[in-house]
Design an enzyme around this catalytic site. Structure first.
Site, PDB file in Angstrom:
ATOM      1  CB  CYS A 129      32.373  44.520  35.738  1.00 21.90           C
ATOM      2  SG  CYS A 129      33.023  43.431  34.445  1.00 21.90           S
ATOM      3  CE  LYS A 130      37.693  41.780  41.608  1.00 19.38           C
ATOM      4  NZ  LYS A 130      38.339  40.626  42.307  1.00 19.38           N
TER       5      LYS A 130
END
Length: 288
Positions: A129-130
């Protein structure tokens, strides 16, 4: 031989991702705009109820965001393997575990996958997850899912409230924002712009996060991870491409066969016609 490559332990380690930084500023901006300009426009009983709901959601959001960002979903075998110096124990790790990561140069669990962004193997890997700059795996997936659900609820609340109350307060001369108009029109329009920007950001966030929540509900029902879903999608695309190529080849073969049949049909049709003409000529000659 053990690798000395740096491994990210959690999402607060540098370098930060640009989307992670954007989410911080966007969240702070939206919440400040909402608490300063929108909540005070409600009646007193509504302010109490709304504030309680909002504070609970905000507390859960910060708590879950911190837990997901601060969590370390690294494969525990790689952690123990890198700390161990006894060669006998290291060999025992390698023999007991079927998989081996060539990048980490460590034995790993079957469900683990190496993340190039974090430079580590994550057990039960779902995705990177950025927005929290961290890998999501079996060790922090529940917190991640609860986090995005809370984010969805609080953004729906802010979007609906800003859309209805924000429009009314701009048009109402007795509102807080309209009251700023007495201090000068430029300041009033500046406040109005802040509310509209918050509305756009909250609306976009609501659409995005709602799709994300439904997607994770879907893969949870299917019993697969995000990574497995992506792999299956890629395989289906490849299968469809192969089927399209096969169908195209079959069509080309059918076209060529039809052309051959047409050619053969014309020759067969001409042959009897010529022989018939010859027969007619012969009969006419005989009768003469």
């Amino acid at each position: 031989m053990k690798s000395n490559t740096f491994q990210r332990k959690h999402g607060f380690q540098r370098p930060f991702h640009s989307l992670q930084i954007f989410s911080w500023f966007s969240c702070i901006y939206n919440n400040l705009t909402y608490t300063i300009f929108i909540i005070p426009e409600h009646s007193y009983p509504e302010i109490i109820i709304l504030s309680v709901i909002y504070i609970i959601l905000l507390f859960l959001l910060i708590l879950l965001w911190y837990k997901v960002s601060r969590s370390d979903p690294t494969d525990p075998i790689t952690i123990l393997y890198k700390k161990e110096s006894d060669q006998v124990i290291l060999q025992d790790y390698e023999e007991k575990n079927e998989r081996h990561c060539s990048i980490c140069n460590c034995p790993v669990y079957k469900t683990s996958k190496h993340c190039m962004r974090c430079s580590r193997c994550t057990i039960g890997f779902d995705h990177h997850c950025k927005w929290v700059n961290n890998c999501i795996g079996v060790q922090n997936y529940k917190e991640f899912f609860a986090f995005i659900v809370v984010v969805q609820f609080i953004h729906i609340l802010m979007t609906v409230d800003i859309a209805f109350i924000g429009t009314q307060m701009i048009l109402n001369e007795n509102s807080v924002v309209s009251g700023y108009k007495k201090a000068g029109e430029k300041f009033f329009y500046f406040e109005e712009a802040l509310i509209m920007i918050a509305l756009v950001l909250c609306t976009l966030a609501t659409i995005f996060i709602t799709k994300l929540v439904f997607f994770h509900v879907y893969i949870s029902i299917k019993g697969i991870t995000t990574y497995q879903y992506i792999l299956s999608t890629m395989k289906n695309v490849e299968k469809e491409k192969d089927l399209d190529d096969l169908s195209e080849n079959r069509l080309m073969k059918n076209d060529s066969m039809e052309k051959n049949k047409k050619c053969c049909g014309i020759n067969n049709f001409n042959a009897p016609e010529n022989s018939l003409n010859q027969t007619v000529v012969v009969k006419n000659s005989a009768s003469v």
